[in-house]
Design a protein around this motif. Structure first.
Motif, PDB file in Angstrom:
ATOM      1  N   ALA A 118     -44.687 -17.200  -0.888  1.00 43.98           N
ATOM      2  CA  ALA A 118     -44.698 -18.021   0.327  1.00 43.98           C
ATOM      3  C   ALA A 118     -43.332 -18.598   0.657  1.00 43.98           C
ATOM      4  O   ALA A 118     -43.130 -19.121   1.759  1.00 43.98           O
ATOM      5  CB  ALA A 118     -45.701 -19.164   0.166  1.00 43.98           C
ATOM      6  N   GLY A 119     -42.402 -18.564  -0.301  1.00 47.97           N
ATOM      7  CA  GLY A 119     -41.086 -19.143  -0.090  1.00 47.97           C
ATOM      8  C   GLY A 119     -41.125 -20.652  -0.002  1.00 47.97           C
ATOM      9  O   GLY A 119     -40.332 -21.263   0.726  1.00 47.97           O
ATOM     10  N   MET A 120     -42.034 -21.277  -0.762  1.00 48.10           N
ATOM     11  CA  MET A 120     -42.180 -22.729  -0.722  1.00 48.10           C
ATOM     12  C   MET A 120     -41.987 -23.332  -2.104  1.00 48.10           C
ATOM     13  O   MET A 120     -42.377 -22.715  -3.116  1.00 48.10           O
ATOM     14  CB  MET A 120     -43.574 -23.121  -0.210  1.00 48.10           C
ATOM     15  CG  MET A 120     -43.770 -22.945   1.277  1.00 48.10           C
ATOM     16  SD  MET A 120     -45.250 -23.839   1.827  1.00 48.10           S
ATOM     17  CE  MET A 120     -44.742 -25.544   1.492  1.00 48.10           C
ATOM     18  N   PRO A 121     -41.429 -24.548  -2.188  1.00 53.46           N
ATOM     19  CA  PRO A 121     -41.322 -25.230  -3.486  1.00 53.46           C
ATOM     20  C   PRO A 121     -42.706 -25.497  -4.078  1.00 53.46           C
ATOM     21  O   PRO A 121     -43.691 -25.648  -3.347  1.00 53.46           O
ATOM     22  CB  PRO A 121     -40.612 -26.546  -3.140  1.00 53.46           C
ATOM     23  CG  PRO A 121     -39.968 -26.314  -1.820  1.00 53.46           C
ATOM     24  CD  PRO A 121     -40.830 -25.325  -1.104  1.00 53.46           C
ATOM     25  N   LEU A 122     -42.730 -25.573  -5.407  1.00 55.40           N
ATOM     26  CA  LEU A 122     -43.980 -25.825  -6.125  1.00 55.40           C
ATOM     27  C   LEU A 122     -43.776 -26.965  -7.111  1.00 55.40           C
ATOM     28  O   LEU A 122     -42.740 -27.030  -7.785  1.00 55.40           O
ATOM     29  CB  LEU A 122     -44.414 -24.563  -6.882  1.00 55.40           C
ATOM     30  CG  LEU A 122     -45.609 -24.683  -7.828  1.00 55.40           C
ATOM     31  CD1 LEU A 122     -46.897 -24.955  -7.054  1.00 55.40           C
ATOM     32  CD2 LEU A 122     -45.759 -23.423  -8.686  1.00 55.40           C
ATOM     33  N   VAL A 123     -44.762 -27.852  -7.180  1.00 53.37           N
ATOM     34  CA  VAL A 123     -44.797 -28.886  -8.220  1.00 53.37           C
ATOM     35  C   VAL A 123     -45.997 -28.606  -9.106  1.00 53.37           C
ATOM     36  O   VAL A 123     -47.120 -28.407  -8.614  1.00 53.37           O
ATOM     37  CB  VAL A 123     -44.902 -30.304  -7.619  1.00 53.37           C
ATOM     38  CG1 VAL A 123     -45.044 -31.343  -8.725  1.00 53.37           C
ATOM     39  CG2 VAL A 123     -43.687 -30.615  -6.753  1.00 53.37           C
ATOM     40  N   ILE A 124     -45.767 -28.559 -10.421  1.00 51.15           N
ATOM     41  CA  ILE A 124     -46.835 -28.340 -11.399  1.00 51.15           C
ATOM     42  C   ILE A 124     -46.995 -29.615 -12.215  1.00 51.15           C
ATOM     43  O   ILE A 124     -46.053 -30.049 -12.887  1.00 51.15           O
ATOM     44  CB  ILE A 124     -46.499 -27.148 -12.321  1.00 51.15           C
ATOM     45  CG1 ILE A 124     -46.464 -25.845 -11.527  1.00 51.15           C
ATOM     46  CG2 ILE A 124     -47.517 -27.047 -13.446  1.00 51.15           C
ATOM     47  CD1 ILE A 124     -46.064 -24.643 -12.363  1.00 51.15           C
ATOM     48  N   ALA A 125     -48.175 -30.215 -12.160  1.00 52.62           N
ATOM     49  CA  ALA A 125     -48.438 -31.477 -12.849  1.00 52.62           C
ATOM     50  C   ALA A 125     -49.463 -31.274 -13.953  1.00 52.62           C
ATOM     51  O   ALA A 125     -50.504 -30.652 -13.731  1.00 52.62           O
ATOM     52  CB  ALA A 125     -48.950 -32.525 -11.861  1.00 52.62           C
ATOM     53  N   GLY A 126     -49.156 -31.779 -15.148  1.00 53.83           N
ATOM     54  CA  GLY A 126     -50.086 -31.672 -16.265  1.00 53.83           C
ATOM     55  C   GLY A 126     -49.327 -31.536 -17.570  1.00 53.83           C
ATOM     56  O   GLY A 126     -48.233 -32.073 -17.746  1.00 53.83           O
ATOM     57  N   SER A 127     -49.903 -30.785 -18.495  1.00 55.39           N
ATOM     58  CA  SER A 127     -49.266 -30.475 -19.769  1.00 55.39           C
ATOM     59  C   SER A 127     -50.094 -29.410 -20.457  1.00 55.39           C
ATOM     60  O   SER A 127     -51.225 -29.136 -20.054  1.00 55.39           O
ATOM     61  CB  SER A 127     -49.166 -31.730 -20.668  1.00 55.39           C
ATOM     62  OG  SER A 127     -50.468 -32.191 -21.007  1.00 55.39           O
ATOM     63  N   GLY A 128     -49.516 -28.814 -21.517  1.00 59.51           N
ATOM     64  CA  GLY A 128     -50.292 -27.819 -22.238  1.00 59.51           C
ATOM     65  C   GLY A 128     -49.432 -26.804 -22.952  1.00 59.51           C
ATOM     66  O   GLY A 128     -48.200 -26.777 -22.808  1.00 59.51           O
ATOM     67  N   PRO A 129     -50.065 -25.927 -23.736  1.00 59.55           N
ATOM     68  CA  PRO A 129     -49.336 -24.996 -24.598  1.00 59.55           C
ATOM     69  C   PRO A 129     -48.575 -23.902 -23.855  1.00 59.55           C
ATOM     70  O   PRO A 129     -47.720 -23.250 -24.442  1.00 59.55           O
ATOM     71  CB  PRO A 129     -50.446 -24.391 -25.472  1.00 59.55           C
ATOM     72  CG  PRO A 129     -51.705 -24.577 -24.688  1.00 59.55           C
ATOM     73  CD  PRO A 129     -51.530 -25.861 -23.946  1.00 59.55           C
ATOM     74  N   GLU A 130     -48.849 -23.692 -22.565  1.00 59.86           N
ATOM     75  CA  GLU A 130     -48.168 -22.653 -21.810  1.00 59.86           C
ATOM     76  C   GLU A 130     -46.866 -23.137 -21.163  1.00 59.86           C
ATOM     77  O   GLU A 130     -46.245 -22.396 -20.385  1.00 59.86           O
ATOM     78  CB  GLU A 130     -49.091 -22.098 -20.720  1.00 59.86           C
ATOM     79  CG  GLU A 130     -50.284 -21.322 -21.235  1.00 59.86           C
ATOM     80  CD  GLU A 130     -49.860 -20.002 -21.854  1.00 59.86           C
ATOM     81  OE1 GLU A 130     -49.311 -19.150 -21.127  1.00 59.86           O
ATOM     82  OE2 GLU A 130     -50.068 -19.830 -23.070  1.00 59.86           O
ATOM     83  N   GLU A 131     -46.454 -24.357 -21.482  1.00 61.69           N
ATOM     84  CA  GLU A 131     -45.311 -24.937 -20.771  1.00 61.69           C
ATOM     85  C   GLU A 131     -44.058 -24.076 -20.859  1.00 61.69           C
ATOM     86  O   GLU A 131     -43.413 -23.799 -19.830  1.00 61.69           O
ATOM     87  CB  GLU A 131     -45.015 -26.342 -21.300  1.00 61.69           C
ATOM     88  CG  GLU A 131     -43.829 -26.984 -20.611  1.00 61.69           C
ATOM     89  CD  GLU A 131     -43.607 -28.431 -21.027  1.00 61.69           C
ATOM     90  OE1 GLU A 131     -42.593 -29.014 -20.580  1.00 61.69           O
ATOM     91  OE2 GLU A 131     -44.435 -28.984 -21.789  1.00 61.69           O
ATOM     92  N   GLU A 132     -43.683 -23.644 -22.047  1.00 58.24           N
ATOM     93  CA  GLU A 132     -42.442 -22.894 -22.188  1.00 58.24           C
ATOM     94  C   GLU A 132     -42.494 -21.569 -21.435  1.00 58.24           C
ATOM     95  O   GLU A 132     -41.523 -21.163 -20.778  1.00 58.24           O
ATOM     96  CB  GLU A 132     -42.123 -22.670 -23.668  1.00 58.24           C
ATOM     97  CG  GLU A 132     -41.709 -23.936 -24.395  1.00 58.24           C
ATOM     98  CD  GLU A 132     -40.547 -24.640 -23.707  1.00 58.24           C
ATOM     99  OE1 GLU A 132     -39.576 -23.948 -23.315  1.00 58.24           O
ATOM    100  OE2 GLU A 132     -40.622 -25.873 -23.529  1.00 58.24           O
TER     101      GLU A 132
END
Length: 382
Positions: free
Chosen positions: A243-257
């Motif tokens: 979409a060519g849009m910025p994304l904010v991801i909020a949370g936490s978890g083992p997939e972070e890296e």
């Protein structure tokens, strides 16, 4: 009683009715699996406790970071090392729920996502048993959803535990399910009917944002939740890139890296918000153009929180969003995992009435939940 449009009449949401407090003069037990840092199932238990404030609470154990000040009696499992391993404790849970207490109760209400619905007090053979089901244990019945049960070596133990799950819950008089998705599983796995009572969402908190937050530009996409594979945050990054849009991801978890590595390779900014406070999360909802929710959930509280902020939902046409999102009015649902399919729908988001999005979320408020639970309990214990 619950009307066709989901409103409740004749029952006080606080638990009373025309005849006085709900279950007045009767002893009541409330049972929950294990009590951790407050999440969706814990919030359901706390809301039921508000309906029946004089009930006695039981849990297998409570975690050290669990909410303080609650009067909950722990089982004997809490005094063993097994409290640190749900997987190892699982085979003993049915036994634990049958040896929980020697007290007598007239009504027993369980909040169950594993074996809590099998609870039975030997000293109360005539008790009325009701159970609110978050889901039949996924690692037993739906291993495709939960990797804990997908290992081939667990096939035989899983079948044994499935048999115990059905056999030890025949005494339950009434089930309530958190969604049509879970209602269908209860029918398929246990051959039992269930009333649908959607879980409580604190829509008032998320709707009541400061004026400055309400005036944000809504110039980014938002993903919220635990960073684990089935939540599909990797797909959210692909959608934002398409979409060519910025994304904010909020949370936490083992997939972070892994997610951070993926984010570094795309052509749009991706911002990670680790464990935001509720107030910060509200601010993020209010600043988002839409919430991305391309995952299959039983219900999904996060889309309702977003809608309470007037933020539309762009989600997968599966599971709980079929009950919470009105396609074309409060968001859009997609039948694909193709990021381009989601990106194509973004051009329609700005045409939605955000006041309509906000108003729809009120149907899932904590007050509505309490009223529906009170109606269910009154009907089943009359």
């Amino acid at each position: 009683m619950i009307s066709r449009d989901g409103d409740v009449a004749g029952v006080d949401p606080a638990g009373g009715g025309a005849g006085g407090p709900l279950l007045a003069g009767r002893s009541v037990a409330l049972v929950h699996e294990w009590f951790g840092a407050t999440g969706g199932s814990e919030n359901v238990f706390l809301a039921i406790q508000e309906v029946l404030p004089d009930a006695k609470g039981f849990v297998l154990w409570r975690d050290r970071d669990a909410r303080r000040g609650l009067d909950l009696q722990e089982s004997w499992l809490a005094r063993t090392p097994l409290r640190r391993s749900k997987a190892l404790a699982l085979p003993l849970m049915p036994l634990t729920w049958r040896t929980l207490s020697s007290e007598r109760f007239d009504v027993v209400i369980s909040s169950s996502h594993a074996f809590a619905h099998t609870v039975k007090f030997r000293s109360a053979p005539d008790a009325r048993y009701l159970s609110y089901i978050h889901s039949p244990a996924r690692y037993l019945w739906s291993p495709d959803f939960d990797g804990r049960g997908s290992n081939g070596v667990l096939t035989v133990p899983r079948r044994v535990l499935q048999g115990a799950d059905v056999r030890l819950s025949r005494h339950v008089h009434s089930y309530a399910a958190n969604s049509r998705e879970v209602q269908a599983r209860i029918q398929r796995f246990w051959q039992r009917d269930a009333r649908i009572i959607h879980p409580p969402v604190d829509v008032d908190h998320f709707a009541d944002a400061p004026a400055a937050q309400r005036r944000q530009d809504r110039d980014y996409l938002l993903g919220v939740g635990r960073w684990i594979p089935y939540k599909k945050f990797d797909l959210m990054i692909e959608i934002a890139d398409a979409a060519g849009m910025p994304l904010v991801i909020a949370g936490s978890g083992p997939e972070e890296e892994a997610l951070r590595r993926q984010a570094a390779r795309v052509g749009v900014p991706v911002t990670f918000e680790r464990q935001p406070s509720r107030d910060r999360l509200r601010e993020l909802y209010w600043g988002a153009r839409c919430l991305l929710f391309p995952t299959h959930e039983d219900f999904g509280i996060i889309p309702v929180e977003a809608m309470a902020c007037g933020t539309p939902v762009l989600g997968l046409r599966r599971g709980g969003v079929l009950e919470t999102v009105v396609d074309g009015e409060t968001g859009f649902l997609v039948d694909s995992d193709d990021p381009r399919a989601y990106a194509a729908m973004l051009r329609h988001v700005d045409g939605l009435d955000r006041d309509r999005v906000h108003a729809h979320a009120a149907r899932f408020s904590t007050a509505v939940f309490r009223a529906n639970v009170a109606s269910w309990v009154a009907d089943e214990t009359a």
